[in-house]
Design a protein around this motif. Structure first.
Motif, short mmCIF file in Angstrom:
data_model
loop_
_atom_site.label_atom_id
_atom_site.label_comp_id
_atom_site.label_asym_id
_atom_site.label_seq_id
_atom_site.Cartn_x
_atom_site.Cartn_y
_atom_site.Cartn_z
N VAL A 1 -6.45 -69.50 -24.28
CA VAL A 1 -6.99 -69.52 -22.92
C VAL A 1 -6.36 -68.36 -22.15
O VAL A 1 -5.13 -68.21 -22.14
N ILE A 2 -7.20 -67.54 -21.53
CA ILE A 2 -6.71 -66.42 -20.73
C ILE A 2 -7.15 -66.61 -19.29
O ILE A 2 -8.11 -67.33 -19.00
N GLU A 3 -6.44 -65.95 -18.40
CA GLU A 3 -6.80 -66.00 -16.98
C GLU A 3 -7.26 -64.63 -16.51
O GLU A 3 -6.62 -63.61 -16.81
N LEU A 4 -8.36 -64.61 -15.77
CA LEU A 4 -8.83 -63.41 -15.09
C LEU A 4 -8.81 -63.68 -13.59
O LEU A 4 -9.06 -64.81 -13.16
N VAL A 5 -8.53 -62.67 -12.80
CA VAL A 5 -8.58 -62.80 -11.34
C VAL A 5 -9.56 -61.74 -10.83
O VAL A 5 -9.42 -60.55 -11.11
N ILE A 6 -10.60 -62.21 -10.12
CA ILE A 6 -11.74 -61.34 -9.79
C ILE A 6 -12.00 -61.39 -8.29
O ILE A 6 -12.10 -62.46 -7.69
N VAL A 7 -12.12 -60.21 -7.69
CA VAL A 7 -12.41 -60.10 -6.27
C VAL A 7 -13.91 -59.85 -6.09
O VAL A 7 -14.53 -59.11 -6.85
N TYR A 8 -14.47 -60.48 -5.07
CA TYR A 8 -15.90 -60.29 -4.78
C TYR A 8 -16.11 -58.92 -4.14
O TYR A 8 -15.46 -58.57 -3.15
N LEU A 9 -17.01 -58.15 -4.72
CA LEU A 9 -17.36 -56.84 -4.19
C LEU A 9 -18.80 -56.91 -3.70
O LEU A 9 -19.73 -57.10 -4.49
N GLU A 10 -18.99 -56.77 -2.40
CA GLU A 10 -20.32 -56.89 -1.83
C GLU A 10 -21.27 -55.87 -2.47
O GLU A 10 -20.98 -54.68 -2.51
N GLY A 11 -22.38 -56.37 -3.00
CA GLY A 11 -23.34 -55.50 -3.66
C GLY A 11 -23.05 -55.27 -5.12
O GLY A 11 -23.88 -54.68 -5.83
N GLY A 12 -21.89 -55.73 -5.59
CA GLY A 12 -21.55 -55.55 -7.00
C GLY A 12 -22.26 -56.58 -7.87
O GLY A 12 -22.12 -57.79 -7.64
N LEU A 13 -23.01 -56.13 -8.86
CA LEU A 13 -23.79 -57.06 -9.68
C LEU A 13 -22.89 -58.01 -10.46
O LEU A 13 -23.17 -59.20 -10.59
N GLY A 14 -21.79 -57.47 -11.00
CA GLY A 14 -20.91 -58.29 -11.82
C GLY A 14 -20.22 -59.38 -11.02
O GLY A 14 -20.24 -60.56 -11.40
N THR A 15 -19.60 -59.01 -9.91
CA THR A 15 -18.89 -60.02 -9.13
C THR A 15 -19.84 -60.99 -8.44
O THR A 15 -19.51 -62.17 -8.27
N THR A 16 -21.03 -60.52 -8.06
CA THR A 16 -22.01 -61.43 -7.47
C THR A 16 -22.41 -62.50 -8.48
O THR A 16 -22.51 -63.69 -8.15
#
Length: 239
Positions: free
Chosen positions: A69-84
């Motif tokens: 099990v791994i942990e990722l930490v992701i910030v929302y980027l407005e307009g970013g397809l991946g983070t959306t």
């Protein structure tokens, strides 16, 4: 050799700040997911017809523990397809396609000099992995300075954990830097003034920079102007 694509299952999601989430992902096809602290995984997200335009890479925020099990930490980027996609669609139980580990932004084989970890935002992820790994395995090291810049105190990730590590890990110093708030006990401004002050006497040092391109480029330029060799400066760019 490039790792093969495999399935990941999201086991847990936690809101870390107003615009940042932590995701714990299990890799059921890999009983032991072995990686070096600082490495990343690449996800193939259903956000585009062309496969290579669906790929998004994220540093692993957890440290190797012999599990899968791994942990990722992701910030929302407005307009970013991946983070959306992540923020709207990925929940506990979601299946993902990923490959890894990859990357060479890792700890030196031997930590022979003072180590400066300089980051902003989710650029903290690889350094959190590294510092926990150093503590867990009691790795020999000199002074380690983790300089972490955000806008406000509420934006700081892993704040309690890093303060606790500072209390028990010898020669480890945590420097939170806030650009939009003045709070006692926290540096005010940007990360650059902190490492410039700490390195005013130009100690032998190894620098690791991680975060948005503007910060990383600026830090590299300043360190070179201070007289440090480019071989002592290692980069990981986000965006």
């Amino acid at each position: 050799m490039i790792p093969q694509w495999q399935k990941g299952i999201v086991k847990r999601v936690e809101q870390a700040t107003d615009n940042t989430r932590r995701y714990w992902i299990e890799l059921p096809e890999t009983p032991v997911f072995d990686f070096k602290p600082g490495q990343f995984v690449t996800l193939d997200l259903p956000i585009h017809e062309q496969r290579n335009k669906r790929w998004r890479s994220y540093s692993i925020a957890s440290s190797p523990d012999g599990g899968n099990v791994i942990e990722l930490v992701i910030v929302y980027l407005e307009g970013g397809l991946g983070t959306t996609y992540f923020f709207n669609e990925v929940k506990e139980g979601s299946e993902l396609v990923l490959r890894g580990p990859q990357g060479v932004f890792t700890l030196p084989e031997n930590i022979e000099h003072d180590l400066y970890m300089i980051c902003t935002g989710t650029g903290i992820a690889p350094f959190r992995s590294m510092v926990n790994h150093i503590k867990k395995h009691n790795l020999q090291h000199h002074h380690i300075h983790l300089i972490f810049g955000t806008r406000t105190k509420a934006d700081l990730l892993y704040e309690d954990e890093l303060k606790a590590l500072e209390a028990v890990l010898p020669n480890f110093k945590y420097h939170p830097v806030l650009s939009r708030e003045k709070i006692e006990g926290y540096e005010h401004g940007y990360v650059h003034s902190v490492y410039e002050q700490l390195c005013a006497s130009k100690p032998d040092a190894h620098f690791m920079l991680c975060g948005w391109k503007m910060m990383v480029d600026e830090a590299k330029r300043r360190l070179l102007e201070m007289g440090y060799d480019k071989k002592s400066i290692h980069l990981e760019l986000y965006g």
